[in-house]
Scaffold this motif. Sequence first.
Motif, PDB file in Angstrom:
ATOM      1  N   THR A 265       0.845  -1.327   0.115  1.00 54.15           N
ATOM      2  CA  THR A 265       0.082   0.202   0.032  1.00 54.15           C
ATOM      3  C   THR A 265       0.784   1.172   0.026  1.00 54.15           C
ATOM      4  OG1 THR A 265      -1.700  -1.148   1.162  1.00 54.15           O
ATOM      5  CG2 THR A 265      -1.953   1.274   1.384  1.00 54.15           C
ATOM      6  N   LEU A 266       1.974   1.215   0.827  1.00 55.81           N
ATOM      7  CA  LEU A 266       2.769   2.147   0.591  1.00 55.81           C
ATOM      8  C   LEU A 266       3.319   2.603  -0.493  1.00 55.81           C
ATOM      9  CD1 LEU A 266       4.984   1.821   4.058  1.00 55.81           C
ATOM     10  CD2 LEU A 266       3.495   3.685   3.634  1.00 55.81           C
ATOM     11  N   ARG A 267       3.752   1.578  -1.433  1.00 53.64           N
ATOM     12  CA  ARG A 267       4.182   1.803  -2.680  1.00 53.64           C
ATOM     13  C   ARG A 267       3.147   2.415  -3.722  1.00 53.64           C
ATOM     14  NH1 ARG A 267       6.472  -3.367  -1.774  1.00 53.64           N
ATOM     15  NH2 ARG A 267       4.767  -4.247  -3.023  1.00 53.64           N
ATOM     16  N   ALA A 268       1.809   1.908  -3.431  1.00 50.95           N
ATOM     17  CA  ALA A 268       0.980   2.431  -4.224  1.00 50.95           C
ATOM     18  C   ALA A 268       0.414   3.891  -3.864  1.00 50.95           C
ATOM     19  CB  ALA A 268      -0.321   1.683  -3.766  1.00 50.95           C
ATOM     20  N   MET A 269       0.722   4.285  -2.373  1.00 51.77           N
ATOM     21  CA  MET A 269       0.395   5.616  -2.058  1.00 51.77           C
ATOM     22  C   MET A 269       1.607   6.720  -2.678  1.00 51.77           C
ATOM     23  SD  MET A 269      -0.645   5.241   1.680  1.00 51.77           S
ATOM     24  CE  MET A 269      -2.191   4.768   2.352  1.00 51.77           C
ATOM     25  N   ARG A 270       2.722   5.836  -3.161  1.00 57.99           N
ATOM     26  CA  ARG A 270       3.945   6.751  -3.654  1.00 57.99           C
ATOM     27  C   ARG A 270       4.697   7.396  -2.316  1.00 57.99           C
ATOM     28  NH1 ARG A 270       1.502   9.482  -9.109  1.00 57.99           N
ATOM     29  NH2 ARG A 270       0.591   7.226 -10.040  1.00 57.99           N
ATOM     30  N   ARG A 271       4.636   6.541  -1.419  1.00 57.07           N
ATOM     31  CA  ARG A 271       5.448   7.020   0.071  1.00 57.07           C
ATOM     32  C   ARG A 271       6.885   6.504  -0.271  1.00 57.07           C
ATOM     33  NH1 ARG A 271       3.705  11.077   2.536  1.00 57.07           N
ATOM     34  NH2 ARG A 271       4.508  10.401   4.592  1.00 57.07           N
ATOM     35  N   PRO A 272       7.991   7.383   0.124  1.00 56.81           N
ATOM     36  CA  PRO A 272       9.211   7.066  -0.279  1.00 56.81           C
ATOM     37  C   PRO A 272       9.924   6.476   1.123  1.00 56.81           C
ATOM     38  CG  PRO A 272       9.292   9.457   0.356  1.00 56.81           C
ATOM     39  CD  PRO A 272       7.646   8.820   0.475  1.00 56.81           C
ATOM     40  N   TYR A 273       9.129   5.362   1.632  1.00 55.32           N
ATOM     41  CA  TYR A 273       9.771   4.299   2.659  1.00 55.32           C
ATOM     42  C   TYR A 273       9.264   2.964   2.725  1.00 55.32           C
ATOM     43  CZ  TYR A 273       5.941   6.833   5.210  1.00 55.32           C
ATOM     44  OH  TYR A 273       4.808   7.347   5.552  1.00 55.32           O
ATOM     45  N   THR A 274       9.809   2.367   3.308  1.00 56.25           N
ATOM     46  CA  THR A 274       9.101   1.053   3.579  1.00 56.25           C
ATOM     47  C   THR A 274       8.780   0.673   5.333  1.00 56.25           C
ATOM     48  OG1 THR A 274      11.149  -0.161   4.284  1.00 56.25           O
ATOM     49  CG2 THR A 274      10.497  -0.139   1.847  1.00 56.25           C
ATOM     50  N   THR A 275       7.925  -0.163   5.427  1.00 53.90           N
ATOM     51  CA  THR A 275       7.877  -0.260   7.016  1.00 53.90           C
ATOM     52  C   THR A 275       9.119  -0.461   7.661  1.00 53.90           C
ATOM     53  OG1 THR A 275       7.158  -2.606   6.407  1.00 53.90           O
ATOM     54  CG2 THR A 275       5.589  -1.179   6.589  1.00 53.90           C
ATOM     55  N   ALA A 276       9.925  -1.243   7.137  1.00 56.18           N
ATOM     56  CA  ALA A 276      11.259  -1.648   7.872  1.00 56.18           C
ATOM     57  C   ALA A 276      12.179  -0.473   8.031  1.00 56.18           C
ATOM     58  CB  ALA A 276      12.259  -2.513   7.117  1.00 56.18           C
ATOM     59  N   GLN A 277      12.088   0.695   6.973  1.00 56.61           N
ATOM     60  CA  GLN A 277      12.905   1.805   7.124  1.00 56.61           C
ATOM     61  C   GLN A 277      12.079   2.824   8.127  1.00 56.61           C
ATOM     62  OE1 GLN A 277      12.421   2.835   2.996  1.00 56.61           O
ATOM     63  NE2 GLN A 277      14.681   2.182   2.617  1.00 56.61           N
ATOM     64  N   TYR A 278      10.727   2.657   8.180  1.00 57.37           N
ATOM     65  CA  TYR A 278      10.179   3.388   9.283  1.00 57.37           C
ATOM     66  C   TYR A 278      10.478   2.967  10.441  1.00 57.37           C
ATOM     67  CZ  TYR A 278       6.182   5.781  11.804  1.00 57.37           C
ATOM     68  OH  TYR A 278       5.357   6.507  12.374  1.00 57.37           O
ATOM     69  N   ALA A 279      10.395   1.613  10.924  1.00 62.02           N
ATOM     70  CA  ALA A 279      10.792   1.074  12.136  1.00 62.02           C
ATOM     71  C   ALA A 279      12.267   1.437  12.685  1.00 62.02           C
ATOM     72  CB  ALA A 279      10.569  -0.488  12.098  1.00 62.02           C
ATOM     73  N   ALA A 280      13.133   1.746  11.759  1.00 61.60           N
ATOM     74  CA  ALA A 280      14.580   1.702  11.712  1.00 61.60           C
ATOM     75  C   ALA A 280      14.544   3.165  12.410  1.00 61.60           C
ATOM     76  CB  ALA A 280      15.239   1.581  10.441  1.00 61.60           C
ATOM     77  N   ILE A 281      13.806   4.208  11.729  1.00 59.21           N
ATOM     78  CA  ILE A 281      14.035   5.529  12.043  1.00 59.21           C
ATOM     79  C   ILE A 281      13.545   5.731  13.511  1.00 59.21           C
ATOM     80  CG2 ILE A 281      13.203   7.700  11.721  1.00 59.21           C
ATOM     81  CD1 ILE A 281      15.281   6.984   9.881  1.00 59.21           C
ATOM     82  N   ALA A 282      12.145   5.032  13.800  1.00 61.93           N
ATOM     83  CA  ALA A 282      11.645   5.231  14.967  1.00 61.93           C
ATOM     84  C   ALA A 282      12.672   4.510  16.183  1.00 61.93           C
ATOM     85  CB  ALA A 282      10.152   4.296  15.096  1.00 61.93           C
ATOM     86  N   GLY A 283      13.280   3.245  15.694  1.00 64.06           N
ATOM     87  CA  GLY A 283      14.325   2.758  16.642  1.00 64.06           C
ATOM     88  C   GLY A 283      15.297   3.628  16.929  1.00 64.06           C
ATOM     89  N   LYS A 284      16.091   4.497  16.277  1.00 69.10           N
ATOM     90  CA  LYS A 284      16.859   5.257  16.231  1.00 69.10           C
ATOM     91  C   LYS A 284      16.624   6.548  17.252  1.00 69.10           C
ATOM     92  CE  LYS A 284      19.651   4.359  11.732  1.00 69.10           C
ATOM     93  NZ  LYS A 284      19.531   4.806  10.567  1.00 69.10           N
ATOM     94  N   LEU A 285      15.177   6.852  17.088  1.00 67.41           N
ATOM     95  CA  LEU A 285      14.967   8.220  17.985  1.00 67.41           C
ATOM     96  C   LEU A 285      14.692   7.352  19.202  1.00 67.41           C
ATOM     97  CD1 LEU A 285      12.218   9.515  15.639  1.00 67.41           C
ATOM     98  CD2 LEU A 285      14.255  10.637  16.623  1.00 67.41           C
ATOM     99  N   ARG A 286      14.166   6.191  19.495  1.00 66.40           N
ATOM    100  CA  ARG A 286      14.105   5.533  21.129  1.00 66.40           C
ATOM    101  C   ARG A 286      15.570   5.431  21.460  1.00 66.40           C
ATOM    102  NH1 ARG A 286       9.934   2.338  18.190  1.00 66.40           N
ATOM    103  NH2 ARG A 286       7.893   2.625  19.315  1.00 66.40           N
ATOM    104  N   ASP A 287      16.702   5.067  20.831  1.00 61.66           N
ATOM    105  CA  ASP A 287      17.640   4.865  21.106  1.00 61.66           C
ATOM    106  C   ASP A 287      18.389   6.408  21.643  1.00 61.66           C
ATOM    107  OD1 ASP A 287      17.832   2.233  20.782  1.00 61.66           O
ATOM    108  OD2 ASP A 287      18.833   2.419  18.818  1.00 61.66           O
ATOM    109  N   ALA A 288      18.116   7.317  20.595  1.00 63.01           N
ATOM    110  CA  ALA A 288      18.622   8.776  21.077  1.00 63.01           C
ATOM    111  C   ALA A 288      18.049   9.283  22.215  1.00 63.01           C
ATOM    112  CB  ALA A 288      18.491   9.540  19.916  1.00 63.01           C
ATOM    113  N   PHE A 289      16.885   9.177  22.445  1.00 68.20           N
ATOM    114  CA  PHE A 289      15.940   9.921  23.373  1.00 68.20           C
ATOM    115  C   PHE A 289      15.634   8.973  24.673  1.00 68.20           C
ATOM    116  CE2 PHE A 289      15.340  12.610  19.851  1.00 68.20           C
ATOM    117  CZ  PHE A 289      15.110  13.901  20.268  1.00 68.20           C
TER     118      PHE A 289
END
Length: 433
Positions: A265-289
Amino acid sequence: MRVTFYTLGCKVNQTETGALAQLFEENGYTVVANDETADVYVVNSCTVTNFGDQKSRKWLRRAKRENPGAVTVLTGCYPQAFPEEAAAIAEADVVTGSGNRRAILADVQRVLDGSEQRVVDIRPHQKGERFEELPMDKFAEHTRAFVKVEDGCNRQCAYCVIPRARGPVRSRDEASILEELHRLVQAGYKEVVLTAISLPSYGTDCGTSLVELVEKAAAVPGVERLRLGSLDPDMLRDEDIRRLAAVPKLCPQFHLSLQSGCDKTLRAMRRPYTTAQYAAIAGKLRDAFGAENVSFTTDVIVGFPGETEEDFAASMAFVTGQRFLKVHVFPYSRREGTPAYDFPHQIPEHEKEDRSRRMTAAVEQVRATVAADMEGHTAQVLLETPLSATLFTGYTRQYLPVLVDAPGHRSGDIVTVTLGAWDGKRTRAAICP
């Protein structure tokens, strides 16, 4: 002269309405509530969905029917995105877009003084145009200030009409923002929310960045809390996260735009990330904060064209697995002027509504669990709406809604509390001795 405003849509729209109200007041108008009689009726429209357009037209018709001698104004994203359609609305005496807002005063005056019967003043967005300054010092919430720092969006998501309505990315001058922050502190505001159409795009058109702005905003004396509006996860770099985590005044709550938890669905929406990439960014924010310190909110669309029941289940699993503090769930709204409008396999309305109910129920269960995990923790709460002489609603730095008995305090104070049980809407809290 009396003027009233009816606002639809996002926080940016609400902020702009506040700026327009201040502009009218500075020119001798009295701003009144919607249920009071006025000389000028202004609709600041949202065009994300057809329903928003319908609400704008309905309000204009009612205003003109009940106050035939008044001047009615349609402004905002609807006329900008669909100028011919908006210009044809006979109930609007003045029609303007989302640019050149200051011209509304002159347009209204031309109708009031009889020099023109009707004014259509929609100016197309152009490459290279500058951010329109509309600073303001007063806000309806009275406790936190919203500062618009950017306008426009350069992305082309399949479901979104906003680039058409708002034009290209335009960043506000940094000096202007910092000057406004100084004024807001003098007016008594302690928390400031940086808002925009595409917040992480701030500075990309003028050689600076959102992170630099956050660092300088936090250095303004008197600003005690900074909060960010919606962020696109793919635009947050590792260096950005590191520098943001080093700003103590920045509230560790991030509205990370998701839209779907299904990669197809993200590809169909033309969103420039995958769920894995999203989770990785959220994980980096959790680690940092700090995982126990940071919180996340997001938006999710259900029933996008082509979304199967399996796709919806995948989205549900990802969304609930991310443990968001708050999720805004929207059934997909088919919008003319977007690529998705013509996509095959449109989902029936009843199925979209059913998926919306199911997703909402699931994320509310997660919300309750996340809130329960905070019980017993100490938090700082900005007191907002008074429910009695001593009882207030408010928000923690993580944007957890709280109900607290705070005798001797008033709206706008920041108090330290111990978080208690979640009641389904808010967490009960007690002032720390």
